[in-house]
Design a protein around this motif. Sequence first.
Motif, PDB file in Angstrom:
ATOM      1  N   LYS A 186       0.827  -1.205   0.000  1.00  0.00           N
ATOM      2  CA  LYS A 186       0.000   0.000   0.000  1.00  0.00           C
ATOM      3  C   LYS A 186       0.861   1.254   0.000  1.00  0.00           C
ATOM      4  O   LYS A 186       1.844   1.349   0.733  1.00  0.00           O
ATOM      5  N   LEU A 187       0.462   2.193  -0.821  1.00  0.00           N
ATOM      6  CA  LEU A 187       1.121   3.493  -0.924  1.00  0.00           C
ATOM      7  C   LEU A 187       0.144   4.565  -0.469  1.00  0.00           C
ATOM      8  O   LEU A 187      -1.028   4.553  -0.849  1.00  0.00           O
ATOM      9  N   SER A 188       0.613   5.500   0.364  1.00  0.00           N
ATOM     10  CA  SER A 188      -0.227   6.617   0.786  1.00  0.00           C
ATOM     11  C   SER A 188       0.466   7.927   0.461  1.00  0.00           C
ATOM     12  O   SER A 188       1.681   8.072   0.653  1.00  0.00           O
ATOM     13  N   LEU A 189      -0.305   8.881  -0.047  1.00  0.00           N
ATOM     14  CA  LEU A 189       0.177  10.232  -0.347  1.00  0.00           C
ATOM     15  C   LEU A 189      -0.728  11.216   0.382  1.00  0.00           C
ATOM     16  O   LEU A 189      -1.962  11.112   0.292  1.00  0.00           O
ATOM     17  N   ASN A 190      -0.118  12.171   1.096  1.00  0.00           N
ATOM     18  CA  ASN A 190      -0.884  13.066   1.949  1.00  0.00           C
ATOM     19  C   ASN A 190      -0.408  14.511   1.797  1.00  0.00           C
ATOM     20  O   ASN A 190       0.791  14.765   1.594  1.00  0.00           O
ATOM     21  N   GLY A 208       3.952   7.450   2.374  1.00  0.00           N
ATOM     22  CA  GLY A 208       4.170   6.267   3.193  1.00  0.00           C
ATOM     23  C   GLY A 208       4.005   4.993   2.392  1.00  0.00           C
ATOM     24  O   GLY A 208       3.226   4.946   1.426  1.00  0.00           O
ATOM     25  N   ILE A 209       4.732   3.953   2.783  1.00  0.00           N
ATOM     26  CA  ILE A 209       4.654   2.644   2.142  1.00  0.00           C
ATOM     27  C   ILE A 209       4.508   1.586   3.222  1.00  0.00           C
ATOM     28  O   ILE A 209       5.201   1.626   4.242  1.00  0.00           O
ATOM     29  N   ALA A 210       3.595   0.660   3.019  1.00  0.00           N
ATOM     30  CA  ALA A 210       3.415  -0.467   3.941  1.00  0.00           C
ATOM     31  C   ALA A 210       3.309  -1.750   3.120  1.00  0.00           C
ATOM     32  O   ALA A 210       2.643  -1.778   2.078  1.00  0.00           O
TER      33      ALA A 210
END
Length: 333
Positions: A186-190, A208-210
């Motif tokens: 999962k990639l998150s961009l904020n 963020g990367i999980a």
Amino acid sequence: MSAELLLAMPADSSATDSAQAQRNPYIPKFTATVLGRYEFNTQTIGHHFELRHTRIGVYGQVHPSFSYMALVDLTFGGKFSPVAIFAQYKPIRCLSFLIGYDKMPFSNENLLSPYQYYFSDKSFLTQKLTAWSDVGGVVTFEWDKVVPFTIKAGVFNSAGFSRQGQFQKHLNYVARGTFELFKGFKLSLNYAAVMPDASVRMHHMDAGIAYDWKQLHLETEYIYKFYGNQKLTPVHALYGFAYYRILLEKKGLSSLALGLRYDAITPNSNLLTDEADHYIYDNPCQRLTAGVTLFFVEKPVRAGIRIDYEKFFFHKHIRNEHDRLICELIVHL
């Protein structure tokens, strides 16, 4: 607790609540979390006990399209504190609207509830840069085809819970996207624009990367913060950790989890000033955290014991008085 966790709550609620929900989906569901800890400072040889969190709440639906949550922390920092109080409207499966008091949807670790933490203390990135909650509105769009993703955009007050009735000229803005590029990854961009001071706006850009593979969880996140006032130095913060669960078949013990984390932050100002009206900066710091957690039960409730050791690293001219050993009890319903 963020609104995105509301949909996951029934999986962690009691079996009684689950059975009642099957008979009547509109019966309120209750949740409670207690985290108590003992800390030993290995630098100053000091001790203390702390009731870290005592959260209680109620959530549920009153209509297929309308849900609600009211969650408060009775002992956060020794004080009563609202956590999430909102109403949510979901006209279609992929779209929802929320109005109320909640965390601004920003960063991965920031949106976890206390019983979901991987370590006793949150990273510097979350502790010092992303602890924002206020009254506002959030729109969410979710898609579960091909590349599943969730997009959130919100507008929040900047005056705090006790002054929500005041008209304000400056609001806080946030946008968040999470993307499951392939199974387990999962990639998150904020992005967030926060203005606690009427004269300066703080801008935060975060990625963020999980990744989950079997019982191994890997996660990293980086944030860059800059100010509308060019005289203030931009801030960098990051963390990265590995967390491995060993499943156990022993009676009365569900699993054992081992965790190792590195986090760091450069000099940071949250626009507080000293007596001379100069901005106050937190000292730059690095930290290593190693921990082990014993889970006696994980679902439908959670109970465990966590032991962490935190080692801090400062510049030579800054005295380290922070190294500590933490023992924590975790109970969640």
